[in-house]
Design an enzyme around this catalytic site. Structure first.
Site, PDB file in Angstrom:
ATOM      1  N   ASP A 110     -41.852 -78.844   3.457  1.00  0.00           N
ATOM      2  CA  ASP A 110     -42.098 -79.308   4.987  1.00  0.00           C
ATOM      3  C   ASP A 110     -43.199 -79.888   5.027  1.00  0.00           C
ATOM      4  O   ASP A 110     -44.186 -79.858   4.134  1.00  0.00           O
ATOM      5  CB  ASP A 110     -42.187 -77.933   5.651  1.00  0.00           C
ATOM      6  CG  ASP A 110     -42.168 -78.229   7.060  1.00  0.00           C
ATOM      7  OD1 ASP A 110     -41.627 -79.345   7.643  1.00  0.00           O
ATOM      8  OD2 ASP A 110     -42.958 -77.411   8.143  1.00  0.00           O
ATOM      9  N   ASP A 166     -45.470 -80.437   8.623  1.00  0.00           N
ATOM     10  CA  ASP A 166     -46.596 -79.886   9.559  1.00  0.00           C
ATOM     11  C   ASP A 166     -46.876 -78.278   9.371  1.00  0.00           C
ATOM     12  O   ASP A 166     -45.678 -77.622   9.204  1.00  0.00           O
ATOM     13  CB  ASP A 166     -45.769 -79.895  11.021  1.00  0.00           C
ATOM     14  CG  ASP A 166     -46.031 -81.527  11.452  1.00  0.00           C
ATOM     15  OD1 ASP A 166     -46.219 -82.303  10.804  1.00  0.00           O
ATOM     16  OD2 ASP A 166     -45.431 -81.736  12.622  1.00  0.00           O
TER      17      ASP A 166
END
Length: 282
Positions: A12, A14
């Protein structure tokens, strides 16, 4: 790029590779450079759009495939992937493996769901770039890229409605929903981070038949659960208050610090265990 070590990293962005508050990533750059040199792919898996991820790939100097809009599509850079490209449409420098619906379908779906719920549901398609700026705190250019949807529609999560109720109505219409505190994402029924991750694994595995592939996944929120469930070695990157409660009880490894330092430390430690021959001067 040549796959020299049978390891693929899915991550991922953020709060995982990028700091959730500052978006700083500099601490991870030496590790990313090393991974690129030894031929270990780093695959972003995110809710961001292609335009957003394209920009981040330039900052992070990534040349590998990436997964956008909550697993709605895989973008394969035609000039750098080592495997045979699957059938699909081309967009710019990428071959696109579409798993979800089109943006037009997502918008129509949101309108139908709003009618069924008898309440307005406002999404990114209803707002100007400036309004998205105000709602998200993004810069103008960032908001413009976030608005460039191709497969999914983020919308304000309706108040006074449980996540289960919202999912029931959405699924009855043939869609899925990723429910968030402020924004939820309407996605196609065939999409999903887990589905997209498996599609990428299959492409690499077909290129090296008979060679076991190891997969490492890093995430920080419940939205990453499907990705983390799909990999061999799931790792949770904590926030300032520790790992997300929904992920903390899964028995998964937890990085020793927040992003990007925690990402760097846990990736380097995992490399020493899983692929010691690739560590070199790391």
């Amino acid at each position: 790029m040549v796959l020299t070590t049978a390891l693929i990293i899915f991550t991922d962005l953020d709060g995982t590779l990028l700091n959730s508050d500052t978006y700083h990533y500099e601490a991870a750059l030496p590790t990313l450079k090393h991974l690129r040199q030894v031929g270990i792919p780093v695959i972003p898996v995110t809710s961001k759009t292609r335009a957003e991820v394209d920009t981040w790939c330039q900052h992070l100097e990534l040349q590998d495939p990436f997964i956008v809009e909550n697993g709605s599509a895989v973008f394969l850079p035609r000039g750098t992937v080592p495997f045979q490209l699957p059938a699909g449409e081309d967009a710019g420098a990428y071959r696109v493996l579409q798993l979800g619906c089109s943006y037009v379908m997502a918008r129509a779906g949101l309108k139908a769901i709003a009618q069924e719920l008898k309440r307005p549901l406002k999404g990114f398609g209803d707002w100007s770039v400036e309004q998205i700026q105000q709602l998200t705190g993004l810069s103008y250019e960032e908001a413009k890229q976030a608005k460039a949807r191709e497969f999914t529609e983020p919308f304000l999560t309706p108040k006074n409605m449980s996540a289960a109720q919202l999912r029931q109505v959405v699924e009855a219409r043939g869609f899925q929903v990723v429910v968030g505190d402020r924004f939820s994402h309407l996605i196609g029924s065939g999409a999903g981070k887990g589905v997209a991750v498996q599609a990428v694994i299959d492409l690499y595995q077909a290129w090296v038949p008979g060679q076991p592939l190891m997969t490492l996944g890093l995430g920080n929120s419940p939205n990453d659960t499907a990705m983390l469930e799909q990999v061999d070695y799931p790792i949770v990157v904590p926030g300032a208050q520790g790992p997300h409660p929904a992920l903390a009880q899964r028995g998964w490894s937890v990085a020793p610090a927040v992003a990007p330092e925690g990402w760097r430390l846990v990736v380097e430690a995992t490399l020493k265990k899983l692929a010691p021959d690739s560590v070199g001067q790391l």
